[in-house]
Design an enzyme around this catalytic site. Structure first.
Site, PDB file in Angstrom:
ATOM      1  N   GLU A  22      10.645 -15.322   5.288  1.00  0.00           N
ATOM      2  CA  GLU A  22      10.710 -14.543   4.042  1.00  0.00           C
ATOM      3  C   GLU A  22      12.142 -14.552   3.505  1.00  0.00           C
ATOM      4  OE1 GLU A  22       8.944 -10.430   3.460  1.00  0.00           O
ATOM      5  OE2 GLU A  22      11.067 -10.011   3.099  1.00  0.00           O
ATOM      6  N   TYR A  23      12.256 -14.755   2.182  1.00  0.00           N
ATOM      7  CA  TYR A  23      13.553 -14.673   1.498  1.00  0.00           C
ATOM      8  C   TYR A  23      13.455 -13.638   0.393  1.00  0.00           C
ATOM      9  CZ  TYR A  23      14.289 -19.285   3.638  1.00  0.00           C
ATOM     10  OH  TYR A  23      14.416 -20.328   4.528  1.00  0.00           O
ATOM     11  N   PHE A  24      14.582 -12.969   0.104  1.00  0.00           N
ATOM     12  CA  PHE A  24      14.559 -12.046  -1.033  1.00  0.00           C
ATOM     13  C   PHE A  24      15.355 -12.636  -2.190  1.00  0.00           C
ATOM     14  CE2 PHE A  24      18.158 -10.549   1.563  1.00  0.00           C
ATOM     15  CZ  PHE A  24      19.168 -10.463   0.624  1.00  0.00           C
ATOM     16  N   PRO A  26      18.204 -13.109  -4.682  1.00  0.00           N
ATOM     17  CA  PRO A  26      19.621 -12.730  -4.775  1.00  0.00           C
ATOM     18  C   PRO A  26      19.943 -12.144  -6.153  1.00  0.00           C
ATOM     19  CG  PRO A  26      19.356 -15.024  -4.090  1.00  0.00           C
ATOM     20  CD  PRO A  26      18.021 -14.551  -4.584  1.00  0.00           C
ATOM     21  N   ARG A 114       1.300  -2.955  -3.582  1.00  0.00           N
ATOM     22  CA  ARG A 114       1.437  -1.926  -4.601  1.00  0.00           C
ATOM     23  C   ARG A 114       2.892  -1.833  -5.046  1.00  0.00           C
ATOM     24  NH1 ARG A 114       1.985   4.243  -3.366  1.00  0.00           N
ATOM     25  NH2 ARG A 114       3.962   3.298  -2.754  1.00  0.00           N
ATOM     26  N   ASP A 116       7.049  -0.353  -3.882  1.00  0.00           N
ATOM     27  CA  ASP A 116       7.692   0.952  -3.691  1.00  0.00           C
ATOM     28  C   ASP A 116       8.006   1.536  -5.059  1.00  0.00           C
ATOM     29  OD1 ASP A 116       7.746   1.364  -0.949  1.00  0.00           O
ATOM     30  OD2 ASP A 116       9.368  -0.094  -0.707  1.00  0.00           O
ATOM     31  N   TYR A 133      -3.498   0.955  -6.567  1.00  0.00           N
ATOM     32  CA  TYR A 133      -3.311   0.547  -5.175  1.00  0.00           C
ATOM     33  C   TYR A 133      -3.316  -0.984  -5.073  1.00  0.00           C
ATOM     34  CZ  TYR A 133      -4.616   5.375  -4.169  1.00  0.00           C
ATOM     35  OH  TYR A 133      -4.663   6.734  -4.143  1.00  0.00           O
ATOM     36  N   TYR A 156       0.759  -1.902   8.365  1.00  0.00           N
ATOM     37  CA  TYR A 156       1.801  -0.994   8.887  1.00  0.00           C
ATOM     38  C   TYR A 156       1.427  -0.513  10.288  1.00  0.00           C
ATOM     39  CZ  TYR A 156       2.945  -1.144   3.978  1.00  0.00           C
ATOM     40  OH  TYR A 156       3.249  -1.594   2.724  1.00  0.00           O
ATOM     41  N   LYS A 177      -8.540  -3.268   1.440  1.00  0.00           N
ATOM     42  CA  LYS A 177      -7.812  -4.417   0.863  1.00  0.00           C
ATOM     43  C   LYS A 177      -8.472  -5.733   1.287  1.00  0.00           C
ATOM     44  CE  LYS A 177      -3.451  -2.879   2.127  1.00  0.00           C
ATOM     45  NZ  LYS A 177      -1.982  -2.759   2.076  1.00  0.00           N
TER      46      LYS A 177
HETATM   47  P1  FAD Z   1      -1.275   0.173  -0.657  1.00  0.00           P
HETATM   48  O1  FAD Z   1      -2.040  -0.588   0.351  1.00  0.00           O
HETATM   49  O2  FAD Z   1      -1.839   0.314  -1.997  1.00  0.00           O
HETATM   50  O3  FAD Z   1      -0.925   1.564  -0.020  1.00  0.00           O
HETATM   51  C1  FAD Z   1       0.005   2.457  -0.649  1.00  0.00           C
HETATM   52  C2  FAD Z   1      -0.294   3.872  -0.198  1.00  0.00           C
HETATM   53  O4  FAD Z   1      -1.514   4.299  -0.800  1.00  0.00           O
HETATM   54  C3  FAD Z   1      -0.483   3.983   1.320  1.00  0.00           C
HETATM   55  O5  FAD Z   1       0.058   5.214   1.748  1.00  0.00           O
HETATM   56  C4  FAD Z   1      -1.994   3.985   1.472  1.00  0.00           C
HETATM   57  O6  FAD Z   1      -2.429   4.673   2.628  1.00  0.00           O
HETATM   58  C5  FAD Z   1      -2.432   4.694   0.192  1.00  0.00           C
HETATM   59  N1  FAD Z   1      -3.763   4.248  -0.241  1.00  0.00           N
HETATM   60  C6  FAD Z   1      -4.236   2.989  -0.304  1.00  0.00           C
HETATM   61  N2  FAD Z   1      -5.525   2.979  -0.723  1.00  0.00           N
HETATM   62  C7  FAD Z   1      -5.854   4.272  -0.963  1.00  0.00           C
HETATM   63  C8  FAD Z   1      -7.038   4.928  -1.412  1.00  0.00           C
HETATM   64  N3  FAD Z   1      -8.148   4.244  -1.690  1.00  0.00           N
HETATM   65  N4  FAD Z   1      -7.016   6.294  -1.536  1.00  0.00           N
HETATM   66  C9  FAD Z   1      -5.902   7.011  -1.232  1.00  0.00           C
HETATM   67  N5  FAD Z   1      -4.749   6.440  -0.797  1.00  0.00           N
HETATM   68  C10 FAD Z   1      -4.734   5.089  -0.656  1.00  0.00           C
HETATM   69  N6  FAD Z   1       7.759  -3.979  -1.730  1.00  0.00           N
HETATM   70  C11 FAD Z   1       8.277  -4.537  -2.859  1.00  0.00           C
HETATM   71  O7  FAD Z   1       8.611  -3.809  -3.792  1.00  0.00           O
HETATM   72  N7  FAD Z   1       8.436  -5.907  -2.966  1.00  0.00           N
HETATM   73  C12 FAD Z   1       8.073  -6.744  -1.974  1.00  0.00           C
HETATM   74  O8  FAD Z   1       8.222  -7.960  -2.112  1.00  0.00           O
HETATM   75  C13 FAD Z   1       7.529  -6.196  -0.781  1.00  0.00           C
HETATM   76  N8  FAD Z   1       7.133  -6.984   0.243  1.00  0.00           N
HETATM   77  C14 FAD Z   1       6.546  -6.428   1.349  1.00  0.00           C
HETATM   78  C15 FAD Z   1       6.097  -7.271   2.375  1.00  0.00           C
HETATM   79  C16 FAD Z   1       5.504  -6.725   3.512  1.00  0.00           C
HETATM   80  C17 FAD Z   1       5.010  -7.643   4.587  1.00  0.00           C
HETATM   81  C18 FAD Z   1       5.368  -5.315   3.643  1.00  0.00           C
HETATM   82  C19 FAD Z   1       4.756  -4.719   4.884  1.00  0.00           C
HETATM   83  C20 FAD Z   1       5.812  -4.469   2.639  1.00  0.00           C
HETATM   84  C21 FAD Z   1       6.399  -5.007   1.473  1.00  0.00           C
HETATM   85  N9  FAD Z   1       6.832  -4.203   0.430  1.00  0.00           N
HETATM   86  C22 FAD Z   1       7.375  -4.765  -0.703  1.00  0.00           C
HETATM   87  C23 FAD Z   1       6.767  -2.741   0.534  1.00  0.00           C
HETATM   88  C24 FAD Z   1       5.459  -2.156  -0.055  1.00  0.00           C
HETATM   89  O9  FAD Z   1       5.394  -2.449  -1.436  1.00  0.00           O
HETATM   90  C25 FAD Z   1       5.501  -0.644   0.174  1.00  0.00           C
HETATM   91  O10 FAD Z   1       5.380  -0.347   1.537  1.00  0.00           O
HETATM   92  C26 FAD Z   1       4.534   0.189  -0.663  1.00  0.00           C
HETATM   93  O11 FAD Z   1       4.919   1.556  -0.510  1.00  0.00           O
HETATM   94  C27 FAD Z   1       3.073   0.076  -0.251  1.00  0.00           C
HETATM   95  O12 FAD Z   1       2.551  -1.119  -0.647  1.00  0.00           O
HETATM   96  P2  FAD Z   1       1.081  -1.577  -0.150  1.00  0.00           P
HETATM   97  O13 FAD Z   1       0.809  -2.861  -0.775  1.00  0.00           O
HETATM   98  O14 FAD Z   1       0.976  -1.462   1.308  1.00  0.00           O
HETATM   99  O15 FAD Z   1       0.208  -0.443  -0.875  1.00  0.00           O
END
Ligand code: FAD
Length: 319
Positions: A22-24, A26, A114, A116, A133, A156, A177
């Protein structure tokens, strides 16, 4: 090519574990050029199955850069690329643009997230008419593009800070998902292999059967090791402190010992039978990932037969 096809093709010929980087994105033009050079060098010396490029949640200039980087890595450097895509501040029209750009560059892999909340925002909110989501994004991509893209989602093993409910709730959300169309899971970084293996058992018991790809964070300096583990709120086994604390001020020694710790973790995951592919968070650095792969004897040997990595070399164009 889709990641699933690529890994399947490898498995039909070899039992050797595979890996990806994985790369981010710059923040400067020079940084981008340096990254292209590094990606190219790392590709040639290690032959990862694929690489992925993160998405800067927020929809600003850096998000735009992701699509540029994906285009160059896929169609110019010839690397099998996976584009991260988040829903943060992304109207559906911008999601369409990003997906179309990936498709046109030949990229067939999306990590659907989704995202952050942006830095100046406490909690996550969807844009008007946008997705709530990650599962909504997965479903949208599947409905619109059929099987053209492989779709990965985030997992996670030690929980997600926003999940309301018990540990099982997060697994239910993970299953949603996958049911929406995801075909692999990449996890958050972690250092406790036992916690990860227990999570894999629970994931499988939920009926989730897609490949589980662990996110591996190399240890480069003591400060970075602590910062990243705390940031992701993951458990650090005592062994790590016992071995790294006494040498914390010697960066070179920390990297040496840290590499051995990470290798033990990787071996444990591979031995568990749940994992056959390691996804390395490079943090855009070259040396630490290469040390891990070298010591695990996962680097290509000169007398290995050509496989489909090398088959694309004739189309590589120089930058
Ligand atoms: P979701 O799966 O949608 O979950 C988000 C939250 O909503 C969770 O707490 C979940 O429990 C809750 N939720 C999901 N479905 C429901 C439902 N039906 N009802 C109620 N609650 C629900 N972030 C970036 O900004 N850019 C990146 O490139 C990036 N890359 C990542 C790569 C990896 C491998 C990982 C593990 C994380 C990455 N992230 C990145 C971080 C990620 O975007 C955050 O952790 C974000 O807060 C959650 O994203 P998610 O896709 O897991 O969301």
């Amino acid at each position: 090519m889709r990641i699933s096809e690529k890994l399947q093709s490898h498995r039909s010929k070899s039992t050797k574990p595979t890996f990806s980087f994985e790369y981010f994105v710059p923040k400067t033009t020079q940084g981008v050029q340096n990254l292209y050079d590094r990606m190219d060098r790392m590709y040639q010396s290690t032959l990862p199955q694929f690489i992925d490029i993160t998405w800067n949640a927020g929809g600003g200039v850096l998000s735009q850069l992701t699509t540029d980087l994906v285009e160059t890595s896929q169609s110019v450097l010839g690397l099998e690329t996976c584009m991260h895509l988040t829903c943060t501040n992304m109207p559906v029209s911008q999601i369409d643009d990003a997906l179309e750009s990936a498709r046109l560059s030949g990229c067939q892999n999306i990590l659907a997230l989704r995202g952050d909340p942006p830095v100046n925002q406490d909690s996550w909110k969807p844009v008007e008419g946008g997705f709530q989501y990650a599962k909504d994004l997965v479903k949208y991509i599947r409905d619109r593009y059929g099987d053209y893209f492989d779709i990965g989602v985030a997992g996670y093993p030690e929980g997600h800070p926003e999940t309301v409910g018990n540990d099982d709730t997060l697994l239910d959300h993970l299953k949603e998902k996958v049911d929406a169309g995801a075909n692999f899971i990449i996890t958050q970084m972690f250092y406790d292999g036992d916690l990860f293996i227990k999570w894999c058992q629970r994931v499988r018991a939920k009926g989730i059967d897609v490949p589980l790809i662990p996110g591996i964070m190399p240890i480069t300096t003591y400060a970075a090791f602590l910062r990243r583990a705390n940031w992701c709120d993951v458990h650090i086994p005592q062994e790590y402190f016992d071995k790294l604390d006494p040498i914390r001020d010697d960066d070179q020694l920390v990297r040496e010992v840290g590499t051995d710790l990470v290798i033990s973790l990787c071996r444990k995951l591979l031995d568990s039978g749940y994992v056959s592919h390691l996804h390395i968070y490079t943090m855009n650095l070259e040396k630490a990932p290469q040390m891990i792969l070298d010591r695990m004897e996962l680097l290509p040997k000169h007398d290995e037969p050509l496989d489909n990595h090398l088959a694309i070399l004739p189309w590589r164009k120089s930058l």
